[in-house]
Write an enzyme that holds these catalytic residues in place. Structure first.
Site, mmCIF file in Angstrom:
data_model
loop_
_atom_site.group_PDB
_atom_site.id
_atom_site.type_symbol
_atom_site.label_atom_id
_atom_site.label_comp_id
_atom_site.label_asym_id
_atom_site.label_seq_id
_atom_site.Cartn_x
_atom_site.Cartn_y
_atom_site.Cartn_z
ATOM 1 N N TYR A 1 -14.206 -48.177 92.949
ATOM 2 C CA TYR A 1 -14.575 -49.595 92.839
ATOM 3 C C TYR A 1 -14.891 -50.081 91.236
ATOM 4 C CZ TYR A 1 -17.667 -53.885 93.558
ATOM 5 O OH TYR A 1 -18.376 -54.712 93.414
ATOM 6 N N SER B 1 -16.602 -60.777 89.127
ATOM 7 C CA SER B 1 -16.614 -59.155 88.826
ATOM 8 C C SER B 1 -17.747 -58.807 89.684
ATOM 9 C CB SER B 1 -17.007 -58.971 87.434
ATOM 10 O OG SER B 1 -16.578 -57.464 87.237
ATOM 11 N N LYS C 1 -13.042 -52.766 88.701
ATOM 12 C CA LYS C 1 -13.947 -53.774 88.025
ATOM 13 C C LYS C 1 -13.908 -53.594 86.563
ATOM 14 C CE LYS C 1 -15.043 -56.241 91.470
ATOM 15 N NZ LYS C 1 -14.584 -57.429 91.945
#
Length: 280
Positions: free
Chosen positions: A147, A133, A151
């Site tokens: 983004y 991660s 995640k």
């Protein structure tokens, strides 16, 4: 000796992990969109390195190559799901394609990889899943909305299934690195800046990227040390749920968690006011 499956094995952290594993005598099934980045390893370790090109966002192709890897090696002890990319820009600056690609690669593909390997790990009586991660899975910053979304979504999935697969002897660890000296920054998808954001934090991000180029190319975190920590954690029992790597990751995540706890406590009276009174 152990056997690993590594995605994103041809560059950055994935390449460093693959190389260190092979140097230590392990067997590796290595996946990458293109294999040019590990041709030297393929030549040096052709007896223990099984490499295949695959676009992991192609779920059918991913499942097929996973089946091939388990057929080639039998048992695979550790799955290191590492492939990913970054996208920079305000939410409305990013194109529809950029949003789709970010979610497809950073969230959907790892989910589908895990789904593909779980039947094999259950059948063999256990194993270890290590999912890359980022510290950005627990913190956020302007200009990184998609983004972070990919995640945070991935971490929610992984944390949920930890309890699902523990009865089968499968342990899972999420790796949360800070900024590591790789070419990750050179592969960023950068949105076309909008004039409206020029004098906002997003505008500052765009200017910093333009001035500095590959932001991770000079990062103080060492990919070789990061790779060693990832390999070492595979032998920790029980598997830690998360492992932050780098002083920047430690400091940023600690600040974020402390801030969230403080905010929770600050509004505790409002939070509890929504319960039915005792006895009703």
């Amino acid at each position: 000796m152990s056997t690993w499956l590594v995605t994103g094995a041809t560059s950055g952290i994935g390449r460093a992990v693959t190389e260190q594993l092979l140097e230590g005598g392990a067997k590796v099934a290595a996946f990458g969109r293109h294999l040019d980045g590990i041709k030297d390893l393929m030549e040096q370790h052709d007896d223990r390195l099984w490499a295949r090109p695959v676009d992991i966002t192609d779920t059918a192709a991913l499942r097929d190559v996973v089946e091939q890897a388990f057929e080639a090696f039998g048992n695979i002890d550790v799955i290191f799901s590492n492939a990913g990319s970054g996208a920079v820009g305000a939410a409305e600056e990013l194109s529809d394609d950029a949003i789709h690609q970010q979610i497809a690669l950073n969230m959907v593909a790892p989910i589908q990889l895990i789904r593909a390997v779980l039947p094999h790990l259950r059948k063999q009586g256990g194993g270890r899943l290590i999912q890359t991660s980022t510290m950005g899975g627990q913190i956020t910053s302007p200009g990184g909305s998609m983004y972070h979304a990919s995640k945070w979504g991935l971490e929610g999935f992984v944390e949920s299934i930890i309890g699902e697969v523990a009865p089968f002897g499968i342990g899972i660890t999420m790796i949360e690195p800070g900024s590591v000296r790789t070419q990750f920054g050179a592969a960023l998808t950068i949105a076309e800046p909008m004039a409206e954001y020029a004098n906002t934090p997003v505008g500052s991000v765009h200017r910093a990227i333009k001035a500095m180029g590959n932001l991770t190319g000079t990062a103080p975190r060492d990919p070789e040390r990061v790779a060693k920590a990832i390999i070492d954690v595979a032998d920790h029992y029980p598997a830690p749920r998360r492992l932050a790597l780098g002083s920047d990751a430690y400091e940023a995540i600690q600040q974020a968690l402390t801030g969230r706890l403080a905010e929770l406590e600050e509004h505790k009276s409002i939070t509890l006011s929504t319960d039915f009174p005792e006895g009703e």
